[in-house]
Scaffold this active site. Structure first.
Site, PDB file in Angstrom:
ATOM      1  N   LYS A  49       0.839  -1.205   0.000  1.00 32.90           N
ATOM      2  CA  LYS A  49       0.000   0.000   0.000  1.00 32.90           C
ATOM      3  C   LYS A  49       0.876   1.259   0.000  1.00 32.90           C
ATOM      4  O   LYS A  49       0.588   2.225  -0.699  1.00 32.90           O
ATOM      5  CB  LYS A  49      -0.937  -0.006   1.225  1.00 32.90           C
ATOM      6  CG  LYS A  49      -2.037  -1.073   1.121  1.00 32.90           C
ATOM      7  CD  LYS A  49      -2.805  -1.259   2.441  1.00 32.90           C
ATOM      8  CE  LYS A  49      -3.786  -2.427   2.358  1.00 32.90           C
ATOM      9  NZ  LYS A  49      -4.500  -2.675   3.624  1.00 32.90           N
ATOM     10  N   GLN A  93      -4.152  -1.545  10.123  1.00 31.27           N
ATOM     11  CA  GLN A  93      -4.186  -2.858   9.456  1.00 31.27           C
ATOM     12  C   GLN A  93      -4.692  -3.940  10.415  1.00 31.27           C
ATOM     13  O   GLN A  93      -4.229  -4.050  11.547  1.00 31.27           O
ATOM     14  CB  GLN A  93      -2.768  -3.200   8.962  1.00 31.27           C
ATOM     15  CG  GLN A  93      -2.686  -4.464   8.128  1.00 31.27           C
ATOM     16  CD  GLN A  93      -3.352  -4.363   6.761  1.00 31.27           C
ATOM     17  OE1 GLN A  93      -3.488  -3.281   6.190  1.00 31.27           O
ATOM     18  NE2 GLN A  93      -3.793  -5.498   6.240  1.00 31.27           N
ATOM     19  N   ASP A 116     -10.720   3.091   4.989  1.00 30.15           N
ATOM     20  CA  ASP A 116     -11.030   1.655   4.965  1.00 30.15           C
ATOM     21  C   ASP A 116     -12.544   1.420   4.951  1.00 30.15           C
ATOM     22  O   ASP A 116     -12.997   0.328   4.623  1.00 30.15           O
ATOM     23  CB  ASP A 116     -10.490   1.004   6.251  1.00 30.15           C
ATOM     24  CG  ASP A 116      -9.352   0.037   5.995  1.00 30.15           C
ATOM     25  OD1 ASP A 116      -9.226  -0.454   4.864  1.00 30.15           O
ATOM     26  OD2 ASP A 116      -8.607  -0.211   6.953  1.00 30.15           O
TER      27      ASP A 116
HETATM   28  N1  GUN Z   1      -6.734  -6.794   6.709  1.00 28.17           N
HETATM   29  C1  GUN Z   1      -7.132  -7.488   5.618  1.00 28.17           C
HETATM   30  N2  GUN Z   1      -7.728  -6.667   4.725  1.00 28.17           N
HETATM   31  C2  GUN Z   1      -7.715  -5.433   5.267  1.00 28.17           C
HETATM   32  C3  GUN Z   1      -8.176  -4.166   4.812  1.00 28.17           C
HETATM   33  O1  GUN Z   1      -8.753  -4.005   3.732  1.00 28.17           O
HETATM   34  N3  GUN Z   1      -7.952  -3.126   5.663  1.00 28.17           N
HETATM   35  C4  GUN Z   1      -7.342  -3.285   6.860  1.00 28.17           C
HETATM   36  N4  GUN Z   1      -7.196  -2.213   7.614  1.00 28.17           N
HETATM   37  N5  GUN Z   1      -6.899  -4.441   7.304  1.00 28.17           N
HETATM   38  C5  GUN Z   1      -7.092  -5.508   6.507  1.00 28.17           C
END
Ligand code: GUN
Length: 296
Positions: A49, A93, A116
């Site tokens: 990311k 995350q 998110d």
């Molecule tokens: N863990 C797995 N997918 C995601 C996501 O899209 N966002 C976040 N913050 N954590 C994740």
């Protein structure tokens, strides 16, 4: 069995984001990442990311905490990010350690910075189909893949397998929303006669988190199959000792599908692209809030 090329479609989205980022210079969208612990998948997702943010001209930052971080320490950091006008998007995350319930942590993020789309406020906005809602990135990516692949969704039966906060529930809301207009069934681990239902799907979204769970006999001839799963299975022939497979038994299902996403290279790249799009929107909104509406 034409493949939906998630890498190519994600690149289209990222090009569009990059153009819009350039257009708002000298403001630079800034997404702040928070990672707790050293879960290897989380390390690799956050790296990806951050790399993509740099590619589209955005700023990113990363705060690392040990697994032992207290709720107070984590919340103090999120409060500081919420208050910092140079930060437009915040992403914690998942997964998080047990003493930090994910919904509590996500809800500490200001809704306008919740790129998110996991806060209670944003999920409510999604239900209400408000234009400022941030939809969770993976299901938003699923919808983008369908639309950009020319899949007709209006009036089609979309079956979502999985009811998670991150994918299944928001995917079902997006599929039923105006503009996509599918008829939606949501299935989960307690669904009776799952195959009976999945065989009715014109569009099947597999988000159950079990490797190759959707077998050939569960899919109708001509269905569009979107595989959200990313599962690591042991593979001694690989340097890493594992390889990635989806929630769909690709070899058995692909011959029946009219369109199918591969794993990797399907939904995965879209998640990152939609995060960039959400961050850009958060930034655009911060610098140019829409005029106040007096509509009730
Ligand atoms: N863990 C797995 N997918 C995601 C996501 O899209 N966002 C976040 N913050 N954590 C994740």
């Amino acid at each position: 069995m034409p493949l939906i090329d998630g890498n190519a479609i994600a690149q289209q989205v990222l090009q569009e984001v990059k153009t819009r980022v350039a257009a708002i210079a000298p403001v630079v969208p800034h997404v702040a990442f928070v990672r707790v612990g050293e879960d290897p998948a989380s390390v690799s997702y956050v790296n990806k990311k951050q790399k993509t943010a740099a590619e589209v001209g955005m700023k990113s930052s990363l705060q690392l905490f040990p697994e032992t971080v207290t709720r107070e320490e984590l919340f103090a950091h999120l409060d500081a990010l919420n208050a910092d006008p140079s930060v437009h998007g915040i992403l914690v995350q998942a997964p998080l350690p047990k003493h930090l319930p994910e919904t509590d942590v996500f809800n500490r993020i200001a809704p306008g910075k919740d790129v998110d789309g996991f806060t209670t406020a944003n999920i409510g906005k999604l239900v209400q189909e408000l234009p400022e809602a941030f939809a969770a990135c993976t299901p938003a990516g699923v919808i983008e893949l369908l639309h950009r692949s020319g899949v007709k969704t209006a009036g089609k039966h979309a079956v979502v397998v999985g009811r998670s906060l991150i994918v299944g529930k928001p995917a079902s809301l997006l599929l039923v929303a105006k503009g996509t207009d599918a008829t939606v069934t949501v299935c989960h681990s307690r669904t009776a006669d799952l195959g009976e239902i999945t065989r009715q799907a014109d569009i099947l979204v597999a988000a159950i988190g079990k490797p190759r769970f959707i077998t050939g006999d569960m899919v109708k001839e001509g269905a569009v199959v979107i595989d959200v799963g990313i599962n690591r299975i042991p593979d001694a022939s690989r340097k890493t000792g594992y390889r990635l497979v989806g929630d769909v038994d690709f070899d058995a299902v692909a011959p029946k599908a009219s369109l199918i996403t591969p794993v990797p290279g399907g939904v995965g790249p879209m998640t990152v692209a939609m995060l960039m799009k959400n961050t850009l929107r958060a930034c655009e909104h911060a610098i140019r809030p829409p005029s106040v509406s007096f509509a009730s």
